[in-house]
Design a protein around this motif. Structure first.
Motif, PDB file in Angstrom:
ATOM      1  N   GLU A  35       0.844  -1.190   0.000  1.00 32.48           N
ATOM      2  CA  GLU A  35       0.000   0.000   0.000  1.00 32.48           C
ATOM      3  C   GLU A  35       0.880   1.240   0.000  1.00 32.48           C
ATOM      4  OE1 GLU A  35      -4.121   1.592   2.062  1.00 32.48           O
ATOM      5  OE2 GLU A  35      -2.920   0.048   3.048  1.00 32.48           O
ATOM      6  N   VAL A  36       0.787   2.018  -1.064  1.00 35.00           N
ATOM      7  CA  VAL A  36       1.551   3.253  -1.213  1.00 35.00           C
ATOM      8  C   VAL A  36       0.602   4.423  -1.019  1.00 35.00           C
ATOM      9  CG1 VAL A  36       2.939   4.659  -2.792  1.00 35.00           C
ATOM     10  CG2 VAL A  36       3.151   2.155  -2.819  1.00 35.00           C
ATOM     11  N   SER A  37       0.988   5.361  -0.168  1.00 33.84           N
ATOM     12  CA  SER A  37       0.107   6.485   0.137  1.00 33.84           C
ATOM     13  C   SER A  37       0.907   7.775   0.236  1.00 33.84           C
ATOM     14  CB  SER A  37      -0.631   6.229   1.454  1.00 33.84           C
ATOM     15  OG  SER A  37      -1.485   7.311   1.787  1.00 33.84           O
ATOM     16  N   GLY A  38       0.435   8.803  -0.472  1.00 32.25           N
ATOM     17  CA  GLY A  38       1.048  10.129  -0.381  1.00 32.25           C
ATOM     18  C   GLY A  38       2.503  10.181  -0.786  1.00 32.25           C
ATOM     19  N   LEU A  39       2.912   9.344  -1.742  1.00 30.87           N
ATOM     20  CA  LEU A  39       4.326   9.244  -2.117  1.00 30.87           C
ATOM     21  C   LEU A  39       4.771  10.465  -2.928  1.00 30.87           C
ATOM     22  CD1 LEU A  39       6.911   7.523  -2.119  1.00 30.87           C
ATOM     23  CD2 LEU A  39       6.061   6.410  -4.199  1.00 30.87           C
ATOM     24  N   VAL A  40       5.831  11.105  -2.443  1.00 32.41           N
ATOM     25  CA  VAL A  40       6.406  12.271  -3.117  1.00 32.41           C
ATOM     26  C   VAL A  40       7.888  11.996  -3.364  1.00 32.41           C
ATOM     27  CG1 VAL A  40       6.900  14.745  -2.988  1.00 32.41           C
ATOM     28  CG2 VAL A  40       4.790  13.834  -1.975  1.00 32.41           C
ATOM     29  N   THR A  41       8.293  12.034  -4.642  1.00 30.00           N
ATOM     30  CA  THR A  41       9.694  11.826  -5.017  1.00 30.00           C
ATOM     31  C   THR A  41      10.154  12.987  -5.884  1.00 30.00           C
ATOM     32  OG1 THR A  41       9.466   9.414  -4.933  1.00 30.00           O
ATOM     33  CG2 THR A  41      11.328  10.295  -6.164  1.00 30.00           C
ATOM     34  N   GLN A  42      11.325  13.520  -5.575  1.00 27.42           N
ATOM     35  CA  GLN A  42      11.843  14.684  -6.287  1.00 27.42           C
ATOM     36  C   GLN A  42      13.264  14.436  -6.779  1.00 27.42           C
ATOM     37  OE1 GLN A  42      11.543  17.854  -3.388  1.00 27.42           O
ATOM     38  NE2 GLN A  42       9.324  18.076  -3.659  1.00 27.42           N
ATOM     39  N   PHE A  43      13.663  15.191  -7.819  1.00 28.55           N
ATOM     40  CA  PHE A  43      15.012  15.133  -8.356  1.00 28.55           C
ATOM     41  C   PHE A  43      15.548  16.556  -8.490  1.00 28.55           C
ATOM     42  CE2 PHE A  43      13.070  11.197  -9.695  1.00 28.55           C
ATOM     43  CZ  PHE A  43      14.086  10.269  -9.597  1.00 28.55           C
ATOM     44  N   GLU A  44      16.767  16.760  -8.038  1.00 31.74           N
ATOM     45  CA  GLU A  44      17.400  18.065  -8.175  1.00 31.74           C
ATOM     46  C   GLU A  44      18.118  18.145  -9.522  1.00 31.74           C
ATOM     47  OE1 GLU A  44      16.979  20.551  -6.222  1.00 31.74           O
ATOM     48  OE2 GLU A  44      15.840  19.404  -4.711  1.00 31.74           O
TER      49      GLU A  44
END
Length: 355
Positions: A35-44
């Protein structure tokens, strides 16, 4: 698990038989394997922070096949890599939870993920099988190595297990081909080798990232049949990533539609394709080529372009291309909520009312 059945879905201009293993909402297991919830992934980047994933939500139940679909760059592969904690600098997982068997993988030390989860509990098949196999080692040895290192098998037992797996995934003359090198296999056979290598760990969840890329349609169909057979035989759950709705309709119990790093729609495959709710999903379904129609029809497309994820708006990222969009959509993030509760069908859209 509910016995599969066939339903009719008009996705190519005339009714097409589409296999579905999805149970009605009241028959499904309440306990999600993943269960994945509210996943935030960023790249600079030199231009700024790319917000690759924004509040992504999805789940995979036991013995279920779930598909993630969307156009290139929408975050499908980043979602898969985030689940396995494979995001490396300049990327980072900023927020959210990834619960697998009641453990939040984001709370675990990297060493524990590597030793207990990655490759053991959750295995992954990457897009390009040629790059995923070491050209200097025999394919059988690459499968046997997993059995030795992960399961502690002896050299003889590992070889026997590798041959058995190669036979299970449909590689002819498995005993003889154990000593062949990757360049001696076709693209489809290399994918079968990768599936065998993944199964050597006896995982509970298999993530397949665009497994049918560059395969001809006959080989693609055979590979999809194989994944379904392995799901049944080994009790696997599968998360498959693709840009092709026809692959989703052929294989998956449920589908997650992604757009520009956001979850747009989630529901049973036959329900989402027959009765799409989100304007983007409707556009995807309309864009499928229609064969067998009596009159010529132009291919439909979705007007506009995807937002720059270095500077997206604060709300729905489909705002610029949506025929229903309002100013409220631009500034507010739509929650993923029930739109057709009786069908376990959710979408992230302010302008679509529940029915």
């Amino acid at each position: 698990m509910v016995t599969g059945h066939r339903v009719l879905i008009s996705i190519i201009g005339k009714p097409a038989a589409v296999y579905s293993r999805t149970a009605p909402p009241d028959e499904r297991d309440d306990d999600a394997l993943l269960e994945v919830s509210g996943l935030v992934t960023q790249f600079e980047t030199y231009r700024g922070t790319v917000e690759a994933l924004d509040q992504v939500q999805l789940s995979v139940d036991k013995n279920e096949i779930v598909g993630i679909v969307g156009e290139s760059g929408c975050g499908k592969s980043v979602t898969a890599r985030s689940i396995l904690r494979l995001i490396r600098e300049p990327g980072r997982i900023v927020d959210g939870t990834i619960r697998y068997k009641d453990r939040n993988l984001l709370d675990l030390p990297e060493a524990q993920v590597r030793e207990e989860i990655r490759g053991r509990e959750i295995a992954m098949i990457f897009q390009n099988p040629t790059n995923a196999l070491n050209p200097a080692f025999k394919v059988g040895e690459q499968i046997a190595e997993v059995a030795r290192e992960v399961r502690g098998a002896t050299k003889a037992d590992a070889r026997e297990r590798a041959v058995e797996l190669m036979d299970d995934v449909g590689i002819p003359e498995a005993e003889a081909r154990y000593d062949d090198y990757p360049h001696e296999f076709s693209g489809g056979m290399k994918q079968r080798v990768l599936i065998a290598k993944s199964l050597a760990c006896r995982p509970s969840l298999l993530i397949a990232d665009e497994p049918t890329t560059a395969l001809d349609k006959t080989t693609e169909a055979q590979l999809l049949d194989l994944i379904e057979d392995m799901c049944e035989e080994y009790g696997l759950s599968v998360l498959i990533i693709t840009h092709d709705l026809r692959v989703i309709s052929r294989l998956c119990d449920r589908v997650v539609v992604m757009y520009a790093g956001q979850t747009a729609e989630v529901g049973p495959t036959r329900e989402v394709i027959k009765n799409p709710v989100h304007p983007y999903t409707k556009g995807l379904v309309r864009a499928i080529p229609r064969m067998g129609t009596e009159t010529e029809q132009e291919l439909e497309s979705i007007d506009g372009t995807v937002q720059d994820l270095v500077d997206p708006n604060d709300g729905c990222r489909f705002y610029d291309r949506c025929p229903l969009a309002t100013e409220h959509c631009r500034t507010n993030h739509p929650p993923l909520e029930e739109k057709r509760p009786s069908h376990d069908h959710r979408a992230a859209c302010f302008e679509v009312d529940p029915s």
